[in-house]
Design a protein around this motif. Structure first.
Motif, PDB file in Angstrom:
ATOM      1  N   LEU A   8       0.847  -1.200   0.000  1.00 21.13           N
ATOM      2  CA  LEU A   8       0.000   0.000   0.000  1.00 21.13           C
ATOM      3  C   LEU A   8       0.884   1.254   0.000  1.00 21.13           C
ATOM      4  O   LEU A   8       0.644   2.203  -0.749  1.00 21.13           O
ATOM      5  N   GLN A  12       1.376   4.208  -2.898  1.00 23.78           N
ATOM      6  CA  GLN A  12       1.242   5.633  -2.596  1.00 23.78           C
ATOM      7  C   GLN A  12       2.509   6.388  -3.003  1.00 23.78           C
ATOM      8  O   GLN A  12       2.449   7.461  -3.598  1.00 23.78           O
ATOM      9  N   PRO A  29      -2.194   9.729  -3.432  1.00 26.71           N
ATOM     10  CA  PRO A  29      -2.823   8.482  -2.990  1.00 26.71           C
ATOM     11  C   PRO A  29      -3.891   7.962  -3.956  1.00 26.71           C
ATOM     12  O   PRO A  29      -4.080   6.749  -4.075  1.00 26.71           O
ATOM     13  N   MET A  33      -4.021   4.411  -5.641  1.00 28.83           N
ATOM     14  CA  MET A  33      -5.182   3.516  -5.679  1.00 28.83           C
ATOM     15  C   MET A  33      -5.345   2.921  -7.078  1.00 28.83           C
ATOM     16  O   MET A  33      -5.571   1.723  -7.239  1.00 28.83           O
ATOM     17  N   LEU A  37      -5.098  -0.994  -8.183  1.00 33.31           N
ATOM     18  CA  LEU A  37      -6.197  -1.612  -8.931  1.00 33.31           C
ATOM     19  C   LEU A  37      -5.654  -2.341 -10.163  1.00 33.31           C
ATOM     20  O   LEU A  37      -6.038  -3.484 -10.452  1.00 33.31           O
ATOM     21  N   LEU A  40      -4.050  -5.511  -9.074  1.00 35.44           N
ATOM     22  CA  LEU A  40      -5.036  -6.544  -8.732  1.00 35.44           C
ATOM     23  C   LEU A  40      -5.643  -7.159  -9.990  1.00 35.44           C
ATOM     24  O   LEU A  40      -5.885  -8.359 -10.067  1.00 35.44           O
ATOM     25  N   LEU A  66      -8.041  -1.462   7.473  1.00 33.21           N
ATOM     26  CA  LEU A  66      -7.726  -0.028   7.414  1.00 33.21           C
ATOM     27  C   LEU A  66      -8.991   0.782   7.143  1.00 33.21           C
ATOM     28  O   LEU A  66      -9.274   1.778   7.808  1.00 33.21           O
ATOM     29  N   LEU A  67      -9.755   0.335   6.152  1.00 30.61           N
ATOM     30  CA  LEU A  67     -10.936   1.106   5.731  1.00 30.61           C
ATOM     31  C   LEU A  67     -12.027   1.106   6.798  1.00 30.61           C
ATOM     32  O   LEU A  67     -12.770   2.077   6.923  1.00 30.61           O
TER      33      LEU A  67
ATOM     34  N   PRO B  80      -2.208   5.515   2.858  1.00 30.00           N
ATOM     35  CA  PRO B  80      -2.372   4.084   2.566  1.00 30.00           C
ATOM     36  C   PRO B  80      -3.838   3.643   2.545  1.00 30.00           C
ATOM     37  O   PRO B  80      -4.198   2.764   1.759  1.00 30.00           O
ATOM     38  N   ALA B  81      -4.684   4.246   3.388  1.00 27.56           N
ATOM     39  CA  ALA B  81      -6.102   3.849   3.386  1.00 27.56           C
ATOM     40  C   ALA B  81      -6.753   4.239   2.064  1.00 27.56           C
ATOM     41  O   ALA B  81      -7.605   3.512   1.550  1.00 27.56           O
ATOM     42  N   THR B  82      -6.358   5.378   1.505  1.00 29.77           N
ATOM     43  CA  THR B  82      -6.886   5.778   0.200  1.00 29.77           C
ATOM     44  C   THR B  82      -6.465   4.770  -0.863  1.00 29.77           C
ATOM     45  O   THR B  82      -7.277   4.367  -1.704  1.00 29.77           O
ATOM     46  N   VAL B  83      -5.197   4.346  -0.814  1.00 34.26           N
ATOM     47  CA  VAL B  83      -4.725   3.324  -1.754  1.00 34.26           C
ATOM     48  C   VAL B  83      -5.532   2.040  -1.564  1.00 34.26           C
ATOM     49  O   VAL B  83      -5.932   1.389  -2.531  1.00 34.26           O
ATOM     50  N   ALA B  84      -5.831   1.702  -0.303  1.00 37.43           N
ATOM     51  CA  ALA B  84      -6.557   0.468   0.012  1.00 37.43           C
ATOM     52  C   ALA B  84      -7.958   0.436  -0.589  1.00 37.43           C
ATOM     53  O   ALA B  84      -8.552  -0.632  -0.723  1.00 37.43           O
ATOM     54  N   LEU B  85      -8.486   1.601  -0.973  1.00 31.16           N
ATOM     55  CA  LEU B  85      -9.810   1.637  -1.607  1.00 31.16           C
ATOM     56  C   LEU B  85      -9.845   0.804  -2.886  1.00 31.16           C
ATOM     57  O   LEU B  85     -10.914   0.393  -3.343  1.00 31.16           O
ATOM     58  N   ALA B  86      -8.659   0.545  -3.463  1.00 33.09           N
ATOM     59  CA  ALA B  86      -8.599  -0.285  -4.674  1.00 33.09           C
ATOM     60  C   ALA B  86      -9.117  -1.692  -4.405  1.00 33.09           C
ATOM     61  O   ALA B  86      -9.638  -2.344  -5.315  1.00 33.09           O
ATOM     62  N   VAL B  87      -9.002  -2.161  -3.160  1.00 35.14           N
ATOM     63  CA  VAL B  87      -9.390  -3.546  -2.857  1.00 35.14           C
ATOM     64  C   VAL B  87     -10.909  -3.767  -2.960  1.00 35.14           C
ATOM     65  O   VAL B  87     -11.344  -4.650  -3.702  1.00 35.14           O
ATOM     66  N   LEU B  89     -12.908  -1.842  -4.517  1.00 34.97           N
ATOM     67  CA  LEU B  89     -13.208  -1.478  -5.904  1.00 34.97           C
ATOM     68  C   LEU B  89     -12.996  -2.682  -6.817  1.00 34.97           C
ATOM     69  O   LEU B  89     -13.833  -2.990  -7.676  1.00 34.97           O
ATOM     70  N   TYR B  90     -11.877  -3.411  -6.572  1.00 31.41           N
ATOM     71  CA  TYR B  90     -11.581  -4.594  -7.360  1.00 31.41           C
ATOM     72  C   TYR B  90     -12.604  -5.698  -7.079  1.00 31.41           C
ATOM     73  O   TYR B  90     -13.117  -6.343  -7.994  1.00 31.41           O
ATOM     74  N   PHE B 215     -18.621   2.432  -3.265  1.00 29.88           N
ATOM     75  CA  PHE B 215     -19.017   3.463  -4.236  1.00 29.88           C
ATOM     76  C   PHE B 215     -18.655   4.855  -3.745  1.00 29.88           C
ATOM     77  O   PHE B 215     -18.315   5.733  -4.545  1.00 29.88           O
ATOM     78  N   GLY B 217     -16.017   5.559  -1.980  1.00 30.97           N
ATOM     79  CA  GLY B 217     -14.584   5.680  -2.241  1.00 30.97           C
ATOM     80  C   GLY B 217     -14.303   6.037  -3.694  1.00 30.97           C
ATOM     81  O   GLY B 217     -13.436   6.874  -3.988  1.00 30.97           O
ATOM     82  N   GLY B 221     -12.592   9.510  -4.997  1.00 32.88           N
ATOM     83  CA  GLY B 221     -11.399   9.481  -5.844  1.00 32.88           C
ATOM     84  C   GLY B 221     -11.622  10.237  -7.147  1.00 32.88           C
ATOM     85  O   GLY B 221     -10.791  11.054  -7.552  1.00 32.88           O
TER      86      GLY B 221
END
Lengths: 125, 240
Positions: A8, A12, A29, A33, A37, A40, A66-67, B80-87, B89-90, B215, B217, B221
């Motif tokens: 992560l 970033q 960030p 993301m 994506l 993934l 985290l979220l 990092p939490a913003t990056v984690a939004l990809a999960v 989303l995927y 959605f 997130g 973005g």
């Protein structure tokens, strides 16, 4: 867990680097993301070279964890804002009124258009 | 307080440890209460943690800078939490792809409605010109909004205050408002919230529904990409 967190941060970092290198006014960030994506989406092809953790659900668990606590991360900035409320209070209730109504208008405009177009593409629920 | 207690306090109050620990425990408590009240919008954990900590700082005469030395570790995780939004989303990519067109439309509508209505309402109510500039980017995430305010001649600190207030307002009004207009589609609710109320809205959405959070997130973005383009275009028209 550690590799997931590192991944992560790496996304970033690459996002921030890209934004600065290209001089574009975008949040690093958010680019990070997008990079995660892409990773993934290509995960199945990349399985042999990726760490085990990326494919076994740990990345998902770390990210979801985290979220789930995203609210916590806004507190430090929020506390700073409380101390600068004078910036807003000095203009009286006008700004508060503008914020409340514009936020409601934006929410309603957003859902109205979403619903309208969802019906159009046959995705209404 | 005895002399030795005071010495201990002076020592602890200067370490990042105390303020980091306080931030986490106040939040955990606020979050427990919010959960007990079935996520009632008025029990928003961010809002209540912020004023409780603000009061503690003011009672103990602790400068924000000292507090932030501890709290920065939590603040840092926003990236990092913003990056984690990809999960998520995927994970929901098929659902997301099916409503790509509705999302693009709602993004444009929400972003423009937020900016135009905020500036116009404030202008009618007699808010001065220089404040209107800082008001325009209020729906995007804080770092982006500060950058926009800086480039358009606004005040970045004021923009940050307005952004966070917008987030809190969005998180509080979204549930009653959407129930009132009978929109139950969590994709639409979440997306509109992310566009209008960035990360604080998204945090609220994740506490209510995973689909709404996903959605939200995406909305946050995408608006982080759109509003920096819109503000310089719309601002001269709105202020003129």
């Amino acid at each position: 867990m550690l590799i997931s967190l590192g991944l992560l941060l790496l996304c970033q970092l690459l996002g921030e680097a890209l934004v600065h290198a290209l001089g574009v006014p975008l949040p690093g960030p958010v680019i990070g993301m997008a990079l995660l994506l892409v990773l993934l989406l290509m995960r199945d092809q990349l399985t042999p070279v990726l760490p085990h953790e990326v494919g076994d659900g740990t990345l998902e668990k770390t990210s979801t964890g985290l979220l789930a606590n995203l609210s916590l991360m806004f507190i430090p900035a929020g506390v700073g804002v409380v101390q600068r409320l004078d910036l807003v209070v000095s203009h009286g209730p006008a700004i508060l009124v503008a914020l409340i109504f514009s936020t409601a208008i934006a929410l309603l405009a957003g859902v109205a258009v979403f619903r309208l177009l969802a019906r159009l593409v046959g995705e209404a629920t | 307080m005895s002399q030795s207690d005071f010495a201990l306090w002076v020592y602890l109050s200067r370490t990042p440890l105390l303020w980091l620990t306080l931030t986490i425990f106040v939040y955990v408590l606020a979050d427990r209460i919010s959960a007990k009240l079935n996520r009632n919008p008025l029990a928003n954990p961010v809002l209540h943690s912020v004023w409780v900590i603000g009061l503690i700082l003011s009672f103990t005469h602790t400068p924000y800078r000292t507090y932030f030395e501890g709290a920065q570790f939590v603040h840092f995780m926003l990236g990092p939490a913003t990056v984690a939004l990809a999960v998520p989303l995927y994970a929901h990519r098929r659902t997301v792809m099916r409503v790509l067109l509705p999302m693009i439309g709602a993004l444009a509508a929400g972003a423009i409605a937020a900016m135009v209505s905020a500036v116009l309402i404030a202008k009618v109510l007699g808010v001065p010109h220089d404040v209107l500039i800082s008001l325009a980017p209020k729906s995007v995430t804080v770092g982006v909004a500060m950058g926009i305010a800086e480039r358009t001649g606004g005040d970045p600190s004021l923009a940050a205050v307005l952004v966070l207030m917008t987030g809190a307002i969005g998180a509080i009004i979204v549930t009653p408002l959407m129930n009132a207009v009978r929109v139950r589609d969590m994709r639409a609710r979440g997306f509109a919230l992310g566009v209008a109320a960035h990360g604080i809205g998204t945090a609220r959405a994740f506490q209510v529904d995973i689909m709404a959070g996903t959605f939200s997130g995406i909305g946050m973005g995408l608006n982080g990409l759109l509003t920096p383009i819109l503000v310089p275009v719309f601002l001269p028209l709105l202020l003129g």
